[in-house]
Design an enzyme around this catalytic site. Structure first.
Site, PDB file in Angstrom:
ATOM      1  N   CYS A  86      28.170  10.879 -38.292  1.00 59.66           N
ATOM      2  CA  CYS A  86      28.072   9.759 -39.229  1.00 59.66           C
ATOM      3  C   CYS A  86      29.456   9.141 -39.353  1.00 59.66           C
ATOM      4  O   CYS A  86      30.426   9.841 -39.674  1.00 59.66           O
ATOM      5  CB  CYS A  86      27.591  10.256 -40.590  1.00 59.66           C
ATOM      6  SG  CYS A  86      27.624   9.003 -41.897  1.00 59.66           S
ATOM      7  N   CYS A 204      27.946   2.426 -36.476  1.00 54.37           N
ATOM      8  CA  CYS A 204      27.109   3.348 -37.246  1.00 54.37           C
ATOM      9  C   CYS A 204      26.175   4.013 -36.258  1.00 54.37           C
ATOM     10  O   CYS A 204      25.644   3.348 -35.354  1.00 54.37           O
ATOM     11  CB  CYS A 204      26.325   2.585 -38.314  1.00 54.37           C
ATOM     12  SG  CYS A 204      25.056   3.578 -39.175  1.00 54.37           S
TER      13      CYS A 204
END
Length: 286
Positions: A86, A204
């Protein structure tokens, strides 16, 4: 700390179990690349879907969740390495995680600005990422360093994408396309000559699952860049070969964990990890 982890520091490290976590299913884009690089590894994937997405949460929340999940993964699975799949959690929490667990290989992800700097021919690079990633000091430092190495001709134009990771997480294709179009238009408004943009960084781990939509909207002249393959190679370089001699390949595979919907994680695996045997999901409250 696991004796197996500590031993890996004293001897040539062997890849046996690697834990991976993300705020939801986005980290499966990294797991997909990891599986390709080291197919006989035992992977533990935890989707913190009850708290997804991290990108719009406050920094203390992201740090607390990252530490809570890491402690649980170490206690339950004794991994040889941990991949923080992440960008937001990496930007906000990886330094404190490495300080807390110095004997554990901890690999993070960050927007692939360095790769984009090498690939661009025009020097005009777009970046789509979460609000949390773009606001972090870690990203600001990365951007400054890469721009300094690239010289005055290299420019990064960044735009936050609130809601996009959540739409991808839900599998909402209509909303995903709507947001991709909206954020690309907003990004282009930041660029003096948008036609010069020849690279777009997907900052992302959810965004590669909207790759086809983004590529269609950008056109074939824009190279879309994520760093999943580089993260996978870095992981294998750090923790060793994918197969321990004398250990059957069948001892690898995936252990799936989620703090939210088990069915959502299974559906995402079926959609994005085709051909991989999907076990049941261990639902945990953390």
């Amino acid at each position: 700390m696991s004796s197996r982890v500590l031993a890996s520091r004293a001897h040539e490290p062997v890849l046996t179990t690697v834990a991976v976590f993300d705020s939801g299913v986005g980290g499966l884009s990294v797991l997909r690349a990891l599986q390709s690089e080291a197919p006989h590894t035992h992977w533990v994937y935890l989707a913190d879907s009850a708290f997804a997405p991290y990108g719009d949460r406050r920094e203390p929340e992201v740090i607390e969740r990252s530490h809570r999940i890491t402690a649980w993964l170490i206690r339950e699975y004794r991994p040889d390495a941990l991949v923080v799949a992440c960008n937001t959690a990496t930007a906000l929490a990886i330094d404190t995680l490495r300080n807390m667990y110095p004997a554990l290989h901890i690999i993070g992800v960050e927007p692939a600005l360095k790769t984009a700097a090498q690939k661009t021919r025009t020097g005009c690079v777009g970046v789509l990422a979460t609000t949390g990633t773009l606001a972090s000091e870690r990203f600001a430092t990365l951007r400054r360093n890469v721009e300094a190495m690239g010289g005055p001709s290299l420019q990064f134009f960044c735009h936050p994408c609130p809601g996009l990771a959540d739409a991808i997480e839900r599998g909402d294709e209509a909303q995903t396309e709507h947001l991709c179009r909206r954020f690309l238009l907003a990004l282009c408004e930041r660029i003096p000559d948008p036609k010069r943009m020849d690279c777009l960084v997907l900052g992302c781990t959810h965004y590669p699952f909207a790759m086809d939509t983004l590529q269609r909207l950008c056109g074939s002249g824009v190279h879309l860049i994520d760093n999943a393959k580089q993260i996978a190679r870095r992981t294998v370089d750090l923790v060793g070969p994918s197969h321990t001699p004398g250990v059957a390949a069948s001892e690898g595979g995936i252990s799936l964990c989620a703090t939210g919907s088990a069915s959502a994680l299974i559906e995402a695996c079926e959609r994005w990890l085709p051909g991989t045997h999907q076990p049941g999901v261990r639902v945990v409250q953390l």
